[in-house]
Design a protein around this motif. Sequence first.
Motif: not given
Length: 882
Positions: A172-184
């Motif tokens: 929960l603390e270290k996750y990263t998102v691979s796309r910007n807000e346009e995608w997810m």
Amino acid sequence: MKKIITLLLSVFILISNLNSVCFAEKEHIRVTLDSKEINTLSEPIYKDGVLMLPLVEILEYIDAFVQWDSENHEFIGNRKGIRFAIPLDKATAVYDSVPIELDANTREINGVAMIDSRFFGCINGIETEFNDNTFAITTNNQIDTEYEEWSWDKIKNILPEGEYEVSPEQFLEKYTVSRNEEWMNAKIVDVEGMPFSKALEIETFKQPVNTYDTKIDVDPIGSIRKGDVAVLTFYGRKIKSSHESGNAFTEAIVEQNYGGYAKALMTPITLSSEWKQFALPVYNTTMDLQIEKYDLNFRVGYKPQTIQLADVRLVNYKGDVSPSVVAPDSVVTKYKGMEKDALWRKEALRRIEKYRKNRMRISVVDKEGNAIPNAKVQAKMTRNEFMWGTAADDWVFNVVGNDSLYGRNIKKYFNEITPESTQKWPLIEKNKGIIPARLANWAIENNMYVRGHNLVWDSKSGLPQKLIQTIESGTPEEVQDIVLSHIVEMVRLFGDSVCQWDLLNEPGFNNLMRTKYGYAFAAEWFKAAKYALDGKDVKLYINEMEITGDKKSDPPTIKRLIEIVEGLKAEGAPIDGIGIENHCQKLIYPQDFYNQLDEISNHANEIAVTEYDLKISDKKIAADFLRDEMIVAYSHPKCTGFIMWGFTDKYHWLNNAPLLDSSFNPKPALENYIRTIDDFTTNEEGITNIEGIFDFSGFRGEYDVTVTVNGVSKTVRCCIKKDEPNLLLCVYNGEDISMNPSSTPKVREKINIAKFLANRDVYRQYNRTSWTEAKKYNVNAFDGSSVSAITDNQYNTFWSFDSINSFITVENPLISDATKITLSWKYANPYQYGVYVSDDKYTWQKAEKTVNDHQFEINNHKWVKIINESNRQISLSEIDIR
């Protein structure tokens, strides 16, 4: 002499078609159960070699539950928990997922459902025997082998503490998102009523090209070494989904974050609205996953959805836990269907005998046509029609003289190769096609088949950079011109040196252009390839991944694949076959894989297993599983090949190839592989009978046949093929023997690399109107069934006229300027037929022949009719109107 041979062949064919078998009827048949006679209300019936028994009565005698399903017009039920289904008015049944081909339809006789007695011998724990008018049923106390699936609930309380590679807090603390807000978008939310209070909520707004384009990543805090034992556990649920099933999806991945992204875990997950805990064993036998060089990620590149993930734990138990505890599939010593007498294997071998063999007849006569008995005949198969192959690359040429150990093993064990990497488009840009062309020529020199792999891999990693840039900034026409030029160039370069092309690779997971431009855009790739082939006998395939027989994880992939195939076909794509990548993560029931092949085969003329390997460590069980997967593939009538994705650990993408280790030493699977291929190889010898004939049933393929008469020997290469006479007429003149086979092996031409390099601009030129303006012929048989396959430029498809006056009609699609029709026949025989023309389909006049015996003037008439004017079957293969 030619007239004598023609006459003899005609008589020979006539005799070959007169074979028949007669069966005597039997009366007053007794039925016994465990040696005691049982009385059935309906009498058993024996007719035409088939014993029919009252279905419901016998099933109830052996303690089976059975009921009638009126909606599906079949009997359904189970015995000892194993289900069966028996359709009425069909010669099929299904028991424990195994399709059983019966010798007669299950049908009502005098108001009672009667079934072929062979069905009862297929039931687990039942043995049957039919002798002296008695059908004996024997039950035994056999205990069905249980194959329990791995259960986290059963083992979690006996495990030691282990070390966290990823903890719930870290996730929960270290996750990263691979796309910007346009995608997810991802955020932490509160949860009530569960063993955890927080979850990660992931909302996606748009389906990307690839499932991995949108994902959640987290970097583990430690390493998982080769041989370590770990488990990934997490909870998941769906909040909302736009998928037609109502479910949401993710895919759990543990993989290296560089190079080839080698994976220690790759499992699709289906999420419903209820929280569910998932536990996935990670047992890694092939690589070190070093800290900062691998990650845990959840792919979410599906249709827009919202899901929640919680309590994510990746725990490494290292050497404190046996692999058999947390990863039983990796060290398993059994799997369902591995028993020596397994029903699925018995039925598979029956199909192989039925669908893979044909009879060959060899006749030896003197020059006057008199039969020569006692002539010695030897028939040795030199190449199976079926491809037993491997992925390979230019390591074949890594030593002087092109005689590497790698190459020698390929020649020894395989009859097919697929370029593993060098034929992919980005590498073609570098090697200009020269390396895979050399590989194809080497294969032809060694009498091997070649599959082309691949023309279009519709992803950023599978396409050249110049095309990626054009997709991002150019017009659709500019993009299509690059793709079509590449396809036409490669198809012309390789010509018929390849027998199949993986034209579109992994489309369910890679769809950069198809998503942007649509199905019609992608369908043109197939049309362009067919245009460039110019009638050559080369099949065009779609090749798809993640089809392994796993009933839990594979169905979404298969459903998506079928949607793609049908979507492309609706736009006119001439798709010949579907390739199935069989990268097995675990052992499965072989019948489940067959059933997947069967489902997929309904959408193409042929299929092939194109990429096999197995990710388990137990070499002995891997050997047995390889044998069974080979039997599954060979037993499917539409399957054309079984191809490993590498055969030695030295050059294998997971360092875990099926047959040889990294030093080219045999693994246990090699013995099974050789034995299985030997089982499907025919070598026969004997002498001709009093009529000068020697015949045998052989697996289809190429043969060297040697005939010896009075010390004179002659050898000819010929074929056993489906739907052909398979005849060899040998005429002995006292000094020599003339050999006249009905078919000989096709010689595929080697590639002229120098000519290609000098004419690359010409090779890549295409005329788009040649396929965009093509019209479909309306071809109908005398019984009204469609036979459009005979207008597809594929000479292995044809329509047979069975009797005198049988005919087909053809609607002229080019009435304004079409003047001639050309007919091509399946066999080069002097058929008796007539060609007639009409403008109204009622008044017909005979068409005149042109200079070609099989070409006729139609003079813009709207309708053409081809009529069989003999009592002999004739087979039309192609119709061409110009």
